[in-house]
Design a protein around this motif. Structure first.
Motif, PDB file in Angstrom:
ATOM      1  N   GLY A  37      37.698 -10.054   3.488  1.00 12.43           N
ATOM      2  CA  GLY A  37      38.469  -9.985   1.912  1.00 12.43           C
ATOM      3  C   GLY A  37      37.549  -9.813   1.680  1.00 12.43           C
ATOM      4  O   GLY A  37      37.965  -9.935  -0.055  1.00 12.43           O
ATOM      5  N   GLU A  38      35.972  -9.735   1.280  1.00  9.90           N
ATOM      6  CA  GLU A  38      35.228  -9.914   0.648  1.00  9.90           C
ATOM      7  C   GLU A  38      34.489  -8.644   0.679  1.00  9.90           C
ATOM      8  O   GLU A  38      32.936  -8.822   0.833  1.00  9.90           O
ATOM      9  CB  GLU A  38      34.530 -10.973   0.201  1.00  9.90           C
ATOM     10  CG  GLU A  38      35.376 -12.361  -0.370  1.00  9.90           C
ATOM     11  CD  GLU A  38      34.472 -13.261  -1.008  1.00  9.90           C
ATOM     12  OE1 GLU A  38      33.516 -13.230  -0.033  1.00  9.90           O
ATOM     13  OE2 GLU A  38      35.271 -14.326  -1.510  1.00  9.90           O
ATOM     14  N   SER A  86      40.213 -20.955  -1.345  1.00  5.54           N
ATOM     15  CA  SER A  86      41.204 -21.895  -1.153  1.00  5.54           C
ATOM     16  C   SER A  86      41.600 -21.626   0.753  1.00  5.54           C
ATOM     17  O   SER A  86      41.785 -20.514   0.666  1.00  5.54           O
ATOM     18  CB  SER A  86      42.662 -21.074  -1.723  1.00  5.54           C
ATOM     19  OG  SER A  86      42.545 -20.088  -2.254  1.00  5.54           O
ATOM     20  N   LEU A  87      42.353 -21.644   0.860  1.00  6.87           N
ATOM     21  CA  LEU A  87      43.046 -21.370   2.087  1.00  6.87           C
ATOM     22  C   LEU A  87      44.110 -20.148   2.458  1.00  6.87           C
ATOM     23  O   LEU A  87      43.006 -18.759   3.076  1.00  6.87           O
ATOM     24  CB  LEU A  87      44.570 -22.831   2.695  1.00  6.87           C
ATOM     25  CG  LEU A  87      43.924 -24.032   3.281  1.00  6.87           C
ATOM     26  CD1 LEU A  87      45.035 -24.970   3.391  1.00  6.87           C
ATOM     27  CD2 LEU A  87      42.610 -24.001   4.075  1.00  6.87           C
ATOM     28  N   SER A  88      43.893 -18.986   1.004  1.00  7.41           N
ATOM     29  CA  SER A  88      44.709 -17.789   0.560  1.00  7.41           C
ATOM     30  C   SER A  88      43.534 -17.271   0.751  1.00  7.41           C
ATOM     31  O   SER A  88      43.594 -15.740   0.974  1.00  7.41           O
ATOM     32  CB  SER A  88      45.843 -17.918  -0.064  1.00  7.41           C
ATOM     33  OG  SER A  88      45.464 -18.277  -1.703  1.00  7.41           O
ATOM     34  N   GLN A  89      42.381 -18.324   0.232  1.00  4.71           N
ATOM     35  CA  GLN A  89      41.013 -17.302   0.031  1.00  4.71           C
ATOM     36  C   GLN A  89      40.547 -16.610   1.608  1.00  4.71           C
ATOM     37  O   GLN A  89      40.130 -15.513   1.639  1.00  4.71           O
ATOM     38  CB  GLN A  89      40.345 -17.087  -1.288  1.00  4.71           C
ATOM     39  CG  GLN A  89      41.043 -16.717  -2.247  1.00  4.71           C
ATOM     40  CD  GLN A  89      39.872 -17.584  -3.484  1.00  4.71           C
ATOM     41  OE1 GLN A  89      38.959 -19.246  -3.228  1.00  4.71           O
ATOM     42  NE2 GLN A  89      39.640 -17.039  -4.636  1.00  4.71           N
ATOM     43  N   GLY A  90      40.847 -17.776   2.471  1.00  4.11           N
ATOM     44  CA  GLY A  90      39.674 -17.045   3.731  1.00  4.11           C
ATOM     45  C   GLY A  90      39.607 -18.611   3.993  1.00  4.11           C
ATOM     46  O   GLY A  90      39.630 -18.770   5.923  1.00  4.11           O
ATOM     47  N   TRP A  93      33.284 -16.228  10.416  1.00  5.01           N
ATOM     48  CA  TRP A  93      32.233 -15.727   9.377  1.00  5.01           C
ATOM     49  C   TRP A  93      32.214 -17.616   8.164  1.00  5.01           C
ATOM     50  O   TRP A  93      33.237 -18.484   7.973  1.00  5.01           O
ATOM     51  CB  TRP A  93      34.274 -15.224   8.394  1.00  5.01           C
ATOM     52  CG  TRP A  93      34.745 -13.462   8.884  1.00  5.01           C
ATOM     53  CD1 TRP A  93      35.461 -14.360   9.921  1.00  5.01           C
ATOM     54  CD2 TRP A  93      33.631 -12.775   8.673  1.00  5.01           C
ATOM     55  NE1 TRP A  93      35.228 -12.323  10.014  1.00  5.01           N
ATOM     56  CE2 TRP A  93      34.015 -11.873   9.967  1.00  5.01           C
ATOM     57  CE3 TRP A  93      32.582 -11.438   8.343  1.00  5.01           C
ATOM     58  CZ2 TRP A  93      33.909 -10.243   9.881  1.00  5.01           C
ATOM     59  CZ3 TRP A  93      32.144 -11.166   8.505  1.00  5.01           C
ATOM     60  CH2 TRP A  93      32.754  -9.645   9.272  1.00  5.01           C
ATOM     61  N   PRO A  94      31.469 -16.845   7.244  1.00  5.39           N
ATOM     62  CA  PRO A  94      31.010 -18.348   6.226  1.00  5.39           C
ATOM     63  C   PRO A  94      32.340 -18.880   5.144  1.00  5.39           C
ATOM     64  O   PRO A  94      32.509 -19.949   5.407  1.00  5.39           O
ATOM     65  CB  PRO A  94      29.814 -17.821   5.789  1.00  5.39           C
ATOM     66  CG  PRO A  94      28.890 -16.627   6.563  1.00  5.39           C
ATOM     67  CD  PRO A  94      30.292 -16.098   8.243  1.00  5.39           C
ATOM     68  N   ILE A  95      33.018 -17.983   5.415  1.00  4.24           N
ATOM     69  CA  ILE A  95      34.414 -18.629   4.584  1.00  4.24           C
ATOM     70  C   ILE A  95      35.159 -19.412   4.551  1.00  4.24           C
ATOM     71  O   ILE A  95      35.660 -19.869   3.870  1.00  4.24           O
ATOM     72  CB  ILE A  95      34.606 -16.959   3.841  1.00  4.24           C
ATOM     73  CG1 ILE A  95      35.806 -17.239   2.504  1.00  4.24           C
ATOM     74  CG2 ILE A  95      35.545 -16.351   4.925  1.00  4.24           C
ATOM     75  CD1 ILE A  95      35.777 -15.886   1.458  1.00  4.24           C
TER      76      ILE A  95
END
Length: 108
Positions: free
Chosen positions: A58-59, A16-20, A7-9
């Protein structure tokens, strides 16, 4: 061969690492796009499938797309190679003097 979903994220320096994000900021890039990842995968000789209609869980509201790469390499190795290749592509584009949509940039 195993399939690795990208995924691009995973490459996004702004996350951040927690955001992916999956790689360190040293390798991460700003605003990665699925077409850039596709071009990098092609240049690196990977076998892949692009799915532009998918959204990162997540998004879910952002239609970022994803790419599935067939390789024996680890996900981290693939991500670092992709981000390095995208940086090279971006630098080449900058040094050629062409901006977005292939139009020559004016020197001020």
């Amino acid at each position: 061969m195993s399939e690795t979903m990208i995924w691009p994220i995973y490459l996004d320096k702004e996350k951040s690492l927690s955001q992916g994000r999956k790689i360190s900021n040293e390798y991460a890039i700003s605003e990665p796009r699925i077409r850039e990842i596709e071009k990098a995968a092609k240049r690196l000789g990977y076998t892949f499938i692009v799915e532009t209609d998918k959204s990162y869980p997540g998004e879910w509201y952002a239609n970022s797309g994803r790419i599935i790469i067939s390789s024996e390499e680890s996900k981290k190795e693939i991500l670092i190679k992709l981000s390095t290749q995208i940086k090279t592509i971006r630098e080449t584009k900058k040094s050629s003097g062409f901006g977005k949509k292939g139009k020559k940039r004016k020197n001020k």
